[in-house]
Every structure is written in C-alpha cells, then in structure tokens.
Motif scaffolding. Structure first.
Motif, PDB file in Angstrom:
ATOM      1  N   UNK A   1       0.865  -1.182   0.000  1.00 19.06           N
ATOM      2  CA  UNK A   1       0.000   0.000   0.000  1.00 19.06           C
ATOM      3  C   UNK A   1       0.903   1.235   0.000  1.00 19.06           C
ATOM      4  N   UNK A   2       0.791   2.147  -1.001  1.00 19.68           N
ATOM      5  CA  UNK A   2       1.676   3.326  -1.031  1.00 19.68           C
ATOM      6  C   UNK A   2       1.405   4.302   0.115  1.00 19.68           C
ATOM      7  N   UNK A   3       0.287   4.134   0.821  1.00 18.85           N
ATOM      8  CA  UNK A   3       0.019   4.994   1.984  1.00 18.85           C
ATOM      9  C   UNK A   3       0.408   4.233   3.243  1.00 18.85           C
ATOM     10  N   UNK A   4       1.456   4.718   3.894  1.00 18.55           N
ATOM     11  CA  UNK A   4       1.980   4.006   5.053  1.00 18.55           C
ATOM     12  C   UNK A   4       1.272   4.495   6.316  1.00 18.55           C
ATOM     13  N   UNK A   5       0.703   3.572   7.054  1.00 20.16           N
ATOM     14  CA  UNK A   5       0.090   3.989   8.332  1.00 20.16           C
ATOM     15  C   UNK A   5       1.170   3.976   9.411  1.00 20.16           C
ATOM     16  N   UNK A   6       1.279   5.082  10.149  1.00 22.30           N
ATOM     17  CA  UNK A   6       2.344   5.213  11.154  1.00 22.30           C
ATOM     18  C   UNK A   6       1.758   5.294  12.560  1.00 22.30           C
ATOM     19  N   UNK A   7       2.615   4.949  13.544  1.00 21.89           N
ATOM     20  CA  UNK A   7       2.228   5.170  14.941  1.00 21.89           C
ATOM     21  C   UNK A   7       3.456   5.738  15.657  1.00 21.89           C
ATOM     22  N   UNK A   8       3.271   6.490  16.757  1.00 20.61           N
ATOM     23  CA  UNK A   8       4.436   7.092  17.429  1.00 20.61           C
ATOM     24  C   UNK A   8       5.300   6.036  18.111  1.00 20.61           C
ATOM     25  N   UNK A   9       6.607   6.291  18.154  1.00 17.68           N
ATOM     26  CA  UNK A   9       7.522   5.436  18.920  1.00 17.68           C
ATOM     27  C   UNK A   9       7.502   5.931  20.374  1.00 17.68           C
ATOM     28  N   UNK A  10       7.991   5.125  21.308  1.00 11.12           N
ATOM     29  CA  UNK A  10       8.077   5.644  22.678  1.00 11.12           C
ATOM     30  C   UNK A  10       9.102   6.770  22.761  1.00 11.12           C
ATOM     31  N   UNK A  11       8.826   7.777  23.575  1.00 14.98           N
ATOM     32  CA  UNK A  11       9.803   8.849  23.788  1.00 14.98           C
ATOM     33  C   UNK A  11      10.706   8.436  24.951  1.00 14.98           C
ATOM     34  N   UNK A  12      11.938   8.057  24.608  1.00 21.45           N
ATOM     35  CA  UNK A  12      12.852   7.482  25.604  1.00 21.45           C
ATOM     36  C   UNK A  12      13.223   8.512  26.671  1.00 21.45           C
ATOM     37  N   UNK A  13      13.591   9.701  26.222  1.00 21.59           N
ATOM     38  CA  UNK A  13      13.992  10.759  27.163  1.00 21.59           C
ATOM     39  C   UNK A  13      12.840  11.082  28.112  1.00 21.59           C
ATOM     40  N   UNK A  14      11.664  11.297  27.538  1.00 18.42           N
ATOM     41  CA  UNK A  14      10.522  11.705  28.364  1.00 18.42           C
ATOM     42  C   UNK A  14      10.144  10.593  29.336  1.00 18.42           C
ATOM     43  N   UNK A  15      10.156   9.343  28.852  1.00 22.11           N
ATOM     44  CA  UNK A  15       9.754   8.205  29.694  1.00 22.11           C
ATOM     45  C   UNK A  15      10.699   8.049  30.883  1.00 22.11           C
ATOM     46  N   UNK A  16      12.008   8.116  30.617  1.00 18.78           N
ATOM     47  CA  UNK A  16      12.971   7.896  31.701  1.00 18.78           C
ATOM     48  C   UNK A  16      13.010   9.091  32.657  1.00 18.78           C
ATOM     49  N   UNK A  17      13.002  10.313  32.094  1.00 13.96           N
ATOM     50  CA  UNK A  17      13.172  11.506  32.941  1.00 13.96           C
ATOM     51  C   UNK A  17      11.964  11.755  33.846  1.00 13.96           C
ATOM     52  N   UNK A  18      10.819  11.199  33.465  1.00 11.63           N
ATOM     53  CA  UNK A  18       9.612  11.363  34.291  1.00 11.63           C
ATOM     54  C   UNK A  18       9.871  10.879  35.720  1.00 11.63           C
ATOM     55  N   UNK A  19      10.640   9.768  35.851  1.00 12.13           N
ATOM     56  CA  UNK A  19      10.948   9.235  37.186  1.00 12.13           C
ATOM     57  C   UNK A  19      12.450   9.294  37.440  1.00 12.13           C
TER      58      UNK A  19
END
Ligand code: PMT
Length: 411
Positions: free
Chosen positions: A308-326
């Motif tokens: 399919x020439x239209x690629x469906x995308x989804x966000x990757x995890x945000x590593x910096x944001x995920x780790x820095x939260x805690x």
C-alpha cells in the motif's frame, strides 16, 4: 575458563629489568586469554631476565626493545605505540623505572614509550624490601598516584635475596584480573586534558539513529552517524566515568572503556536504556530516535506490487521523556535538533521532557550536526540561561558539554 574482559583491547606491556621479569610470559598468556592484543616493549636490562623471543611467541607480536631499530613507515614509533594502547601496564616495575617516570626521564624504550601514554596505566612494582621503603621510591609512587597511575602490589613473600619481605611482584593472574577490572581513568597531562572529574560516576548515553522496519529490507530512519553520542561516551570514560552507550545502527567501534549495547529500533533502545538507567547517575539522550514507525511490521519482504503506497504510522516511545519522568536524583540531559527558533524550542523541550539541561543543535546550518565531523551547540538551562560553545570537532564539543554538566551538577 577466564572471562574475556579484555576482548578487543590493545594492551601495552612495559617490562623492566628485575628478576620478576621471568614471570612475564605467563602474564602475557593471562592477558591474551582474557581477549587482549598485547604489545610488549622492554628495556635492555629486562632482556637479561627474560628472552624477547618467549614474549614474542606468547604475544604473537614483535617485541620492541630498541627504538632506533629501522621500522616500516615514517611514523615516530614510540608515539604510535603509546597512542594505539587502550590500556597500559608496567610489570615488573623497578625502583629505577618509578623514579624515572615520576621525573619525566626517558632514556630507555619503556620510559620513552610510557611518557607518551595517556591510556589508563597499571604498575606492578617488584624490588628489594629496603628499596621499596626508601623515601625516594615512596615519593615517586605518591606522585604517580596523583597523576592517576594505579598500582597492584608489591606483595609480601620470599624475595630473591633469600628472606621474606614486601617487594614481590603480584602473581600474573592477579595483575591481569586487576587490569581487566580497572576503572577507566586517563593519565594526567599538564595544562588540562581529561581531569578525572567523573571518577566513579555512572553514565548512560543514547546515540545514533533508530531504524523502524516495515519489513526486513525497508525502514524509516535518519542520517545520524552516532558520532556526537560516541564522542560524549569517550570523553566521559576518559574522565573516569563508567559508561553504558546504547547505540542505534552506527559504523563506529566502542570507545575504550565503554560498555556498548547495540540496538535497532526505538522500542529496543528504550528497553536497553531502562536497564542501564536503574543504576545511572547521569543520562544523556543524544540519539536521533525516529518519532514514528510503521503501524504494521511484516516478517517477510513485501512485493512492490502488493504494498500500500500509503503508510500507516504510529508514534515510537519517547525514551527521554519516559525515563526523565521518574529521574529521582539523576541528572538528565536532552538534545534538541532544531532548524528554527532554536533556543526557544530547546527550552520548551527541556520543560516538556523534564531535563536538567538541553543541548540545542541547529541542524539547519551546513556541515555541522547530523553525520558531520564537527558540531556547534548551545546549552540551555531551566532558567533560560544559555552557554554557547564554539564550532569544533565533536570530541571537543563533548568536552564542553561535560564541563557544563559537571558545573551544573555541583551547583
Ligand atoms: O549522530 P551524529 O551524526 O553525530 O549527529 C548528532 C545529532 C545531530 C543526532 C545530535 O547532536 C542530536 O541533535 N541528537 C538529538 C536528535 C533528535 O532526535 O532531536 P529531537 O529534538 O527530535 O529530540 C529531542 C530529545 O528527545 C533528544 O534528546 C532525543 O534523543 C530524545 N528523543 C526523541 C524522540 C524519541 N522517541 N525519544 C527520545 O528519547
């Protein structure tokens, strides 16, 4: 079976003229068994105690005992040997060697090479007990320790003189194990160089791009080479830190003294980073993580006609944001690759991702940033203040970033 803790490491071994030199073929064997590539350099006096040929056979390299011998190529031989070393070791080290090294005297192959060595260096002294207790030897040891040379032994035991005392060289197995476990800390240099101001600090760095695969041969990615992150890792290790580098696909080998974990996708980078973050004191997110991935991944290569020439995308995890939260007590540094409103956007990222500093990278400027040899960055603090670093090689920029981190952590 001995753990191969020195795998891929180039170890420079200096052998000086003491009776314990007869143990050095076994020492070389121990180092080789741990994975090291050993280059031996010896003094003329050492040749009286151990045959160069024996060391040559176990190290599988030509032993250097005459710096004036003709060699291939135009490079100055002692400088080349010193520069190639990841780790250095002098065993046995006589009182003569300690005195000369502590006073910058270079009048034999070992002292001439070792004055040019900056790699972490371990010294295994061996001498008569009265010589070891002489204040001149004690002062030389103290001075060398100040310059970050590390020592193993001497130990108490039966000496060549026929009585027991402190002066025996440590056993080859102990020396090899000490070298393999030695913290990475370079030898001091006048007028600066690596200051050892990160001794014992545990550092996690992400570097390089990530690849988000659609199928085994197609992926989303970006031009990051990993150079900036690897330079930060090399600089931290040279200053004494224990570094874990989590890297996406990059054609760079691990900097000396750095634990390298190779990953491909953002998901894998997050998992590897989470493991190292648990014990880290400082985290730097220098990786250019792909922000999106194909929503569906195929295990087999897809036919062009059926894709399919239209690629469906989804966000990757945000590593910096995920780790820095805690992050707790950890010091967290993000990067911001921007092409407009560079400082304001970087400050916004700092707040959104809970970072303590953000390194703003104007990737719209030619010949810096992505895949370039050089970089030019501004370091943005939570109060909006900015440190501007001059355009320079990435290793120099890494030095400036670490200076800012060390100063801000202390404040
Ligand atoms: O690798 P080189 O060729 O040497 O190039 C260096 C570099 C330009 C890649 C580097 O200096 C740089 O700027 N890295 C950050 C690139 C980036 O992705 O910036 P960003 O503004 O999109 O992301 C902001 C921060 O969040 C970064 O610290 C990034 O690592 C992090 N991030 C972003 C997305 C995501 N999914 N996870 C993250 O951790």
């Amino acid at each position: 079976m001995t753990e191969r803790a020195l795998e891929g490491r180039r170890v420079l071994l200096g052998v000086t003229g003491g009776i314990a030199a007869y143990k050095t073929p076994e020492l070389v064997r121990q180092l080789v068994e741990r994975g090291a590539d050993v280059q031996v350099v010896m003094t003329p006096a050492a040749r009286q105690f151990v045959a160069p040929l024996a060391l040559q056979v176990v190290s599988r390299r030509t032993v250097v005992s005459d710096l004036f011998a003709r060699s291939e190529g135009a490079e100055v031989r002692h400088i080349a040997m010193a520069r190639e070393a990841d780790l250095a070791l002098i065993a046995p080290a006589t009182a003569n060697l300690l005195g000369k090294l502590a006073h910058g005297i270079a009048d034999d192959p070992v002292t001439t090479v070792f004055l040019a060595v900056t790699a972490p260096t371990l010294i295994a002294p061996a001498m008569n007990d009265e010589m070891w207790r002489h204040p001149a030897v004690a002062a030389a040891v103290e001075r060398l320790e100040e310059w970050r040379y590390r020592f193993v032994g001497p130990e108490e035991g039966f000496l060549a003189e026929g009585y027991a005392g402190v002066g025996r060289m440590s056993e080859p197995e102990t020396i090899a194990a000490t070298l393999a476990a030695m913290p990475y800390s370079t030898i001091a240099r006048a007028g600066g160089g690596a200051p050892g101001d990160l001794d014992g600090v545990r550092v996690l760095i992400t570097a390089g791009p990530t690849r988000e695969h659609l199928d085994p041969v197609r992926f989303l990615s970006n031009p990051s080479s990993g150079r900036m992150g690897y330079a930060l890792a090399a600089e931290a290790a040279a200053r004494g830190a224990r570094v874990t580098l989590v890297s996406g696909p990059a054609e760079i080998s691990a900097p000396a003294g750095v634990e390298l974990v190779r990953v491909t996708s953002a998901e894998e980078m997050l998992a590897a980073s989470q493991r190292a973050f648990a014990t880290a004191d400082v985290f730097i997110a220098a990786a250019a993580v792909a922000d999106f991935r194909p929503a569906r991944r195929f295990d087999h290569k897809q036919k062009k006609a059926t894709l399919d020439p239209h690629l469906e995308l989804e966000p990757t995890p945000d590593i910096l944001e995920t780790l820095a939260r805690d992050k707790g007590e950890r010091f967290v540094v993000g990067f911001a690759a921007e092409t407009e409103n560079v400082i304001a956007s970087a400050h916004d990222k700092l707040l959104r991702k809970h970072a303590d500093l953000v390194v703003a990278n104007d990737v719209g400027m030619p010949d810096i940033g992505f895949a370039a040899e050089e970089n030019q960055v501004s370091i943005v603090a939570p109060d909006g203040s900015v440190i501007e670093l001059d355009r320079a090689a990435k290793r120099t920029v890494a030095g400036g970033v670490w200076d800012a981190i060390v100063t801000t952590r202390k404040a």
